[in-house]
Design an enzyme around this catalytic site. Structure first.
Site, PDB file in Angstrom:
ATOM      1  N   CYS A  12       0.839  -1.199   0.000  1.00 24.73           N
ATOM      2  CA  CYS A  12       0.000   0.000   0.000  1.00 24.73           C
ATOM      3  C   CYS A  12       0.869   1.243   0.000  1.00 24.73           C
ATOM      4  O   CYS A  12       0.666   2.182  -0.750  1.00 24.73           O
ATOM      5  CB  CYS A  12      -0.828   0.056   1.269  1.00 24.73           C
ATOM      6  SG  CYS A  12      -1.894  -1.318   1.500  1.00 24.73           S
TER       7      CYS A  12
ATOM      8  N   VAL B 237       1.227   4.232  -2.792  1.00 23.14           N
ATOM      9  CA  VAL B 237       0.653   5.557  -2.571  1.00 23.14           C
ATOM     10  C   VAL B 237       1.724   6.652  -2.611  1.00 23.14           C
ATOM     11  O   VAL B 237       1.484   7.740  -3.122  1.00 23.14           O
ATOM     12  CB  VAL B 237      -0.148   5.595  -1.254  1.00 23.14           C
ATOM     13  CG1 VAL B 237      -0.634   6.992  -0.962  1.00 23.14           C
ATOM     14  CG2 VAL B 237      -1.322   4.644  -1.353  1.00 23.14           C
TER      15      VAL B 237
END
Lengths: 369, 453
Positions: A18, A22
């Site tokens: 993640c 990001v």
């Protein structure tokens, strides 16, 4: 650099998280830069797949990495090699081993990708091995592009890589379900027979015959038995088909993974003279539990997480899927192929008959069944 | 094992007892080394996990919740709500547009459905990086729903597992001081850093009940929100897992003047010392007499059997690799009680004082490591020819593949290993593993070919 200096692998597979997604880490650029700066030693390979937790499920990540093997490594050199590519999807190492055994029995050379046998099911040798002898080799991964055909066993976990290989190197593929149960194994054996141009030997015919014989022997206990099936989508699709072959009535067919394709495929299989089932993707076990409470089944087929429902409702659970967290055996014995189907048959009937022996009244408690 | 070298950056984190200087520690893990450590979120999650009547909501994508679902054997005598790993299951669009609304909706629904006494909301990497204002959501829901909704500041990238412990302590501290303490007597304690793995808290509570000491709260084993609310009324804090709970103990000392003692309930010596020290602090003759009686009774009960195990295990060699160093001290001593020698010892999160004490405690030749990795551990196990590895779930395959007995002393353990009864369980488990007939068939011990030419 540290990875190469202490662990010295031939290839590093980078999975993004993640966080790296990001903050926008550009993995191909980082790989290129590291290579230019000499941080990746000569002859070593680094590949990557995008696997952030917020896109799709575990199945998505698996499929993405399998696809990365193809997009990074598969090459079309012009020559055609003999091995048929087999993409097994999300299975146990024992299943990979069984697929290789079946292929050897057929005298059909294959490249299995990925192959966790002799990696996740290592013998006890007294050595803690970082790089066991099993698995698909780099040379085999490169050779995927020269194969005449791919057999991909599972819509969610195997087909995407096969599609990528067709696109990149023009290798056509058979899009099959996982080879669990009679028909699914037939389809796999037949596809392999055709791809490799071989005859099915008598030994395999006999294996199939023994399965069919066992199915006929014990079919009476399965006929019209309502079952719930849940887990990862490719496993559930294939197990549903086997349940139907045994005369069971799948009542709830659930997966937590996303995708209409799951519901479509299961509904295709269920298209027959059986009562309607509730088929759901992106479903959860709370809903399954509520539905079972309201309208019970006689058997639950799924992974370890089903044990809470099984205990609360006193319904036998047969564990199928990878990984199973609380029982031994799945890395030792296959679920795929005719032998795998025999083993499932044994597990289904043991679970139901044990339950019956434990709960039935005295006059129904019988020595011979 | 072929020549495994220690990474240059890690050289200072490995030494033998005889070596000059101390073990370097408290460092970020070296990239590419493959640490056995976990992330900040995981640190918070495991510390708060045993609070059984609270709702635990992981604000992030599904993975963080799925991989911490029902992972500790922390038992509850009542509610089982803590064993669920609720998640906001953040998707790509939430990452882009923010997840605050989804979090608020999830909390409203879950609180209505499960009626918890409080809710803990864990921030994961994603919550941290997309900038969701989790404290603000928690604050507004606390006001709206009338129960504490507590933000746990635990984005994975914000430090090491230790920082997660600290975030958990800060979250707990939001409850402290909000309950009624008027009924708490003068001989009262809190147990900090005791997590009721396999029911260990119940053993300790029983000991203290028997000697006339009131346990106000256990943080967090078999934990309840109401108990935490009134823990500031206790007169003494006993800190077992110091790695996780020192921060809370220090805050309680500073704000409420409650002194604390580091104790351990692993092994006979440490358990007896913990009980005697606690009794001595209250300076009450009756409590001290009852403490002596208790230790006497318990020892008499387990000693004969322990002696039998000691006879069999004498001289066997052990490796220890655990999360907190304080537990390692107890294990070294407990193994000595069994006649065994510790030849390798290390921890994921020890501090300089811990390692100095460990060095002092160990026998000559013992190797001490901080924040080790699988290859180093495997290398030393073979070089030092150990008979037993004591560790957690990540060390188990290393031991078994090498053909070494293993004892799980991490939070997945299935047997209570604390207290006097726990020492006996520990002896049984060590004995069962070290003396298993299976090892004699493994190549490391059999030393011969099984098929003779």
């Amino acid at each position: 650099m540290n990875i190469f200096s202490i662990y010295n692998p031939d290839i590093v597979a980078v999975h993004t998280t993640c966080l790296s997604e990001v903050i926008g880490d550009d993995i191909p650029t980082i790989i290129k830069k590291s290579r230019d700066e000499g941080k990746i030693p000569e002859g070593k390979v680094v590949i990557h797949a995008n696997t952030p937790s917020f896109v799709g499920s575990n199945v998505t990540g698996f499929a993405n990495m399998c696809t990365a093997f193809v997009t990074y490594l598969a090459e079309k050199s012009g020559g055609t090699t003999t091995p048929t590519n087999v993409f097994p999807g999300w299975l146990d190492p024992s299943d990979m081993r069984e697929i290789k055994r079946l292929a050897a029995e057929l005298r059909a050379p294959i490249t299995l990708c990925p192959d966790t046998s002799d990696v996740l099911d290592l013998p006890q040798t007294g050595i803690y091995e970082m790089y066991p002898k099993g698995g698909t080799t780099l040379a085999q991964l490169k050779g995927l592009g020269d194969s005449p055909r791919t057999i991909a066993l599972g819509k969610f976990t195997a087909h995407p890589a096969a599609e990528a290989l067709e696109k990149k190197c023009g290798v056509p593929f058979d899009a099959l379900d996982a080879p669990i149960g009679l028909t699914n194994t037939d389809l796999f054996i037949d596809a392999l027979r055709q791809a490799a141009g071989v005859e099915v030997p008598a030994s395999i015919e006999a294996e199939r015959g023994r399965l069919l014989d066992a199915m006929s022997d014990i079919g009476q206990y399965f006929h019209n038995v309502p079952v719930a099936i849940f887990g990862d989508p490719d496993t559930v699709i294939a197990v549903t088909r086997f349940a139907l072959e045994l005369g069971m009535v799948p009542k709830y067919v659930f997966t937590g993974a996303t995708g209409k394709a799951f519901e479509n495929r299961v509904n295709e299989l269920l298209d027959g003279p059986i009562p309607p089932a509730i088929v759901k993707a992106q479903a959860d076990l709370l809903e399954l539990h509520e539905r079972i409470k309201a309208d019970p089944v006689k058997l639950i087929i799924g992974n370890t997480h089903g044990k809470h429902i099984a205990r609360a409702e006193d319904i036998p659970l047969v564990r199928v899927g990878f990984p199973i967290l609380d029982r031994i055996g799945h890395r030792l014995f296959p679920t795929v192929g005719y032998r795998g189907a025999m083993r499932l048959l044994e597990k289904f009937s043991d679970a139901m008959l044990d339950y019956r022996d434990r709960t039935c009244s005295e006059e129904w408690f019988e020595l011979v069944q | 094992m072929p020549n495994i070298t220690i990474l240059e950056e890690r050289q200072a984190q490995v030494l033998r007892k005889e070596d000059p200087g101390q073990v370097a520690c408290g460092k970020r893990s070296v990239a590419g080394s493959v640490s056995q450590r976990a992330c900040v979120f995981c640190g918070s999650r495991v510390v708060l996990y045993p609070i059984a009547d609270a709702l635990h909501v992981v604000h992030g994508p599904i993975g963080c919740a799925a991989y911490t679902w029902d992972i500790r054997g922390a038992q509850s005598s009542g509610p089982q709500l803590h064993r669920n790993s609720f998640s906001t299951d953040l998707q790509e669009k939430d990452v882009i547009f923010g997840g605050e609304k989804k979090l608020a909706a999830a909390l409203r629904e879950l609180i209505a459905a499960t009626r918890p006494k409080a809710a803990f909301v864990y921030s994961t990497c994603i919550a941290g990086i997309i900038g969701d204002d989790v404290p603000a959501v928690c604050k507004s829901l606390t006001a709206e729903l009338g129960l504490p909704v507590i933000s746990v500041e635990s984005p994975g990238f914000s430090g090491t597992k230790k920082d997660g412990y600290r975030a958990a302590c800060d979250a707990i501290y939001q409850l402290v001081g909000t309950g009624d303490t008027s009924q708490i007597g003068p001989h009262s304690i809190n147990l900090l850093g005791e997590f009721n793995i396999a029911g260990e808290t119940w053993l300790m509570k029983d000991y203290f009940r028997r000697i006339g000491i009131e346990v106000v709260s256990c943080i967090t084993g078999d934990g309840r929100v109401e108990e935490i609310r009134r823990c500031h009324g206790a007169r003494l804090n006993l800190v077992q897992c110091s790695g996780s709970m020192m921060h809370l103990a220090q805050r309680l000392e500073k704000d409420y003047g409650i002194p604390f003692r580091r104790v351990s309930f692993f092994g006979i010596e440490d358990t007896a010392a913990a009980i005697y020290d606690t009794a001595a602090i209250f300076g009450n003759a009756d409590i001290e007499r009852r403490a002596r009686d208790l230790v006497g009774q318990e020892l008499a009960r387990i000693q004969p059997e322990l002696r039998r195990y000691r006879k069999i295990l004498k001289g066997k060699k052990a490796a220890i690799y655990v999360g907190g160093a304080f537990k390692a001290f107890s294990l070294v001593r407990a193994l000595r009680t069994l006649g065994m020698r510790t030849v390798l010892v290390g921890s994921q999160t020890g501090n300089p004082q811990d390692y100095a004490q460990l060095k002092e405690l160990c026998d000559p030749g013992t190797v001490i490591v901080d924040d080790s990795n699988p290859l180093e551990l495997a290398k030393f196990c073979l070089e030092l020819d150990v008979d037993l590895f004591i560790g957690g779930v990540k060390e188990r395959p290393i031991a078994y593949k090498l053909g070494i007995g293993f004892c799980d002393h991490n939070h997945e353990r299935k047997e209570a290993l604390a207290g006097f009864e726990g020492m006996l369980n520990f002896a049984k488990e060590v004995h069962a593993s070290v003396m298993s007939p299976i090892w004699k068939f493994t190549p490391r011990r059999s030393k011969q070919l099984h098929f003779q030419a």
